[in-house]
Scaffold this motif. Structure first.
Motif, PDB file in Angstrom:
ATOM      1  N   SER A 140      32.556 114.741 119.404  1.00 47.91           N
ATOM      2  CA  SER A 140      31.467 113.829 119.770  1.00 47.91           C
ATOM      3  C   SER A 140      32.040 112.597 120.454  1.00 47.91           C
ATOM      4  N   PRO A 141      31.345 112.087 121.460  1.00 49.22           N
ATOM      5  CA  PRO A 141      31.770 110.817 122.054  1.00 49.22           C
ATOM      6  C   PRO A 141      31.421 109.646 121.137  1.00 49.22           C
ATOM      7  N   ASP A 142      30.627 109.913 120.123  1.00 45.55           N
ATOM      8  CA  ASP A 142      30.157 108.868 119.218  1.00 45.55           C
ATOM      9  C   ASP A 142      30.953 108.890 117.912  1.00 45.55           C
ATOM     10  N   THR A 143      30.822 107.817 117.152  1.00 49.71           N
ATOM     11  CA  THR A 143      31.594 107.668 115.910  1.00 49.71           C
ATOM     12  C   THR A 143      30.634 107.363 114.766  1.00 49.71           C
ATOM     13  N   PHE A 144      30.932 107.911 113.599  1.00 50.69           N
ATOM     14  CA  PHE A 144      30.185 107.529 112.396  1.00 50.69           C
ATOM     15  C   PHE A 144      31.154 106.968 111.376  1.00 50.69           C
ATOM     16  N   LEU A 145      30.799 105.816 110.836  1.00 50.35           N
ATOM     17  CA  LEU A 145      31.617 105.207 109.781  1.00 50.35           C
ATOM     18  C   LEU A 145      30.724 104.943 108.571  1.00 50.35           C
ATOM     19  N   MET A 146      31.107 105.530 107.449  1.00 47.25           N
ATOM     20  CA  MET A 146      30.326 105.373 106.214  1.00 47.25           C
ATOM     21  C   MET A 146      30.762 104.079 105.538  1.00 47.25           C
ATOM     22  N   SER A 147      30.064 102.994 105.852  1.00 51.15           N
ATOM     23  CA  SER A 147      30.487 101.708 105.288  1.00 51.15           C
ATOM     24  C   SER A 147      30.293 101.682 103.777  1.00 51.15           C
ATOM     25  N   LYS A 148      29.183 102.258 103.291  1.00 48.19           N
ATOM     26  CA  LYS A 148      29.018 102.365 101.821  1.00 48.19           C
ATOM     27  C   LYS A 148      29.796 103.613 101.378  1.00 48.19           C
ATOM     28  N   GLY A 149      31.108 103.425 101.307  1.00 49.31           N
ATOM     29  CA  GLY A 149      32.013 104.567 101.135  1.00 49.31           C
ATOM     30  C   GLY A 149      31.739 105.387  99.893  1.00 49.31           C
ATOM     31  N   HIS A 150      31.242 104.767  98.833  1.00 51.02           N
ATOM     32  CA  HIS A 150      31.003 105.531  97.591  1.00 51.02           C
ATOM     33  C   HIS A 150      29.904 106.581  97.754  1.00 51.02           C
ATOM     34  N   GLY A 151      29.105 106.476  98.820  1.00 51.45           N
ATOM     35  CA  GLY A 151      28.055 107.478  99.054  1.00 51.45           C
ATOM     36  C   GLY A 151      28.522 108.653  99.897  1.00 51.45           C
ATOM     37  N   CYS A 152      29.853 108.786 100.066  1.00 51.60           N
ATOM     38  CA  CYS A 152      30.417 109.716 101.050  1.00 51.60           C
ATOM     39  C   CYS A 152      30.152 111.192 100.765  1.00 51.60           C
ATOM     40  N   VAL A 165      28.704 103.633 118.098  1.00 51.00           N
ATOM     41  CA  VAL A 165      29.250 103.625 116.747  1.00 51.00           C
ATOM     42  C   VAL A 165      28.102 103.451 115.751  1.00 51.00           C
ATOM     43  N   TYR A 166      27.954 104.441 114.888  1.00 51.62           N
ATOM     44  CA  TYR A 166      26.904 104.435 113.864  1.00 51.62           C
ATOM     45  C   TYR A 166      27.527 104.107 112.516  1.00 51.62           C
ATOM     46  N   THR A 167      26.763 103.372 111.706  1.00 51.20           N
ATOM     47  CA  THR A 167      27.266 103.079 110.364  1.00 51.20           C
ATOM     48  C   THR A 167      26.113 102.957 109.375  1.00 51.20           C
ATOM     49  N   VAL A 168      26.417 103.205 108.103  1.00 49.93           N
ATOM     50  CA  VAL A 168      25.432 103.025 107.031  1.00 49.93           C
ATOM     51  C   VAL A 168      26.009 102.052 106.010  1.00 49.93           C
ATOM     52  N   LEU A 169      25.265 100.981 105.777  1.00 50.78           N
ATOM     53  CA  LEU A 169      25.646  99.984 104.776  1.00 50.78           C
ATOM     54  C   LEU A 169      24.699 100.091 103.586  1.00 50.78           C
ATOM     55  N   SER A 170      25.162  99.626 102.430  1.00 50.24           N
ATOM     56  CA  SER A 170      24.273  99.568 101.261  1.00 50.24           C
ATOM     57  C   SER A 170      23.721  98.154 101.123  1.00 50.24           C
ATOM     58  N   ASP A 171      22.625  98.029 100.389  1.00 49.76           N
ATOM     59  CA  ASP A 171      22.042  96.681 100.276  1.00 49.76           C
ATOM     60  C   ASP A 171      22.904  95.758  99.415  1.00 49.76           C
ATOM     61  N   GLY A 172      23.604  96.316  98.420  1.00 48.59           N
ATOM     62  CA  GLY A 172      24.530  95.490  97.659  1.00 48.59           C
ATOM     63  C   GLY A 172      25.661  94.984  98.560  1.00 48.59           C
ATOM     64  N   GLU A 173      26.104  95.848  99.445  1.00 48.68           N
ATOM     65  CA  GLU A 173      27.216  95.517 100.345  1.00 48.68           C
ATOM     66  C   GLU A 173      26.897  94.360 101.284  1.00 48.68           C
TER      67      GLU A 173
END
Ligand SMILES: Cc1ncc(C[n+]2csc(CCOP(=O)(O)OP(=O)(O)O)c2C)c(N)n1
Ligand SMILES: [Mg+2]
Length: 280
Positions: free
Chosen positions: A68-80, A149-157
């Motif tokens: 993919s030309p795009d990137t995903f980063l799971m910022s809320k890593g514990h949800g991996c 670049v796509y990312t998912v953050l948690s609300d606590g984070e």
């Protein structure tokens, strides 16, 4: 870089019914992996199942060779765990990888590790993801790749100060190739976000004030997530605030804090299997 709305796969190309079945299947696979270990972040993964599915199957573009030309980063890593089962579905991780989850022989741990297939960065220490995303987005812009670049953050984070430094940096640099989603389940470990940090709300207004395009959606409505991103105006980084339910999909886990980090026992497992199978 111009607004990236046109770079998404196309506003009518996301099949909500297919997404529903994938998400059911992913929740079931996570449930099965949970039986191999004493605990995993099952509620956190179920909370963002539709979000991460939509990013991988609706938004990120795929080349003919699967890259993919795009990137995903799971910022809320514990949800991996939701990312792991999607990477397995895509053949990037193997069944053996997931079967060896959290064993000394395996390569998949509780948090994403850089170096493992499909993992863009090591996360798990909350609050660092958006800063890394800024660097990645800046690099994509510099190389003129058009990569998003796509990312998912948690609300606590989001309460981490570093998140706000990155928020300011992204808009200051005009990084309109960032698409971030907050998994707003209103839980942070054992407490309600609205109770421990009432000033978190209205969170949409805060990101708008920091110069981001913002949109609020139902985080379990796959098509709504897709349309929120595909229909963006562009020219600014995008923050999608997705209202979610922690533990979504299994009745006894929904909004019950202990399911942040726990594996179902045998009876609980059978109940969850029945519920997930009934969703077919
Ligand atoms: C910097 C940092 N502090 C503390 C933790 C421990 N921790 C793991 S998950 C979590 C909070 C979970 O709530 P939230 O961040 O909202 O995630 P979600 O509800 O999506 O599971 C905490 C405090 C951590 N991983 N990183
Ligand atoms: Mg939360």
């Amino acid at each position: 870089m111009s607004g990236m709305g046109s770079m998404a796969r196309g506003s009518n190309s996301f099949d909500g019914e297919a997404a529903r079945e994938r998400c059911r299947r992913f929740r079931r696979r996570i449930l099965d992996v949970s039986q191999q270990v004493s605990a995993l972040h099952i509620g956190s993964a179920y909370s963002c199942t539709e979000i991460v599915d939509c990013i991988y199957y609706g938004l990120m573009r795929r080349n003919a060779d699967g890259s993919s030309p795009d990137t995903f980063l799971m910022s809320k890593g514990h949800g991996c765990m939701i990312q792991y089962v999607i990477l397995e579905d895509q053949g990037i991780l193997s069944r053996a990888d997931l079967d060896a989850y959290c064993t000394p022989e395996g390569r998949l741990g509780v948090h994403p590790d850089y170096g493992n297939p499909g993992i863009a960065a090591a996360t798990g220490s909350l609050g660092h993801g958006l800063s890394m995303v800024c660097g990645m987005a800046l690099a994509e812009r510099g190389r003129k790749t058009g990569g998003i670049v796509y990312t998912v953050l948690s609300d606590g984070e989001v309460q981490e100060g570093s998140t706000w430094e990155a928020t300011m940096m992204a808009s200051s640099l005009g990084l309109d190739n960032i698409v971030a989603v907050i998994d707003n389940n209103d839980f942070q470990s054992l407490g309600r976000t609205s109770e421990t940090h009432p000033s978190f709300y209205p969170v949409v207004d805060k990101f708008r004030a920091f110069g981001w395009e913002t949109v609020a959606v139902d985080g379990h409505d796959s098509r709504a997530i897709f349309e929120a991103v595909a229909g963006r105006q562009g020219g600014k980084p995008l923050m999608v605030v997705a209202k979610t339910i922690k533990g979504k999909g299994v009745s006894y886990m929904e909004n019950v804090p202990m399911w942040h980090y726990r594996s179902p026992n045998k009876d609980e497992y059978q109940t969850a299997v029945r519920e997930l199978e009934a969703m077919r």
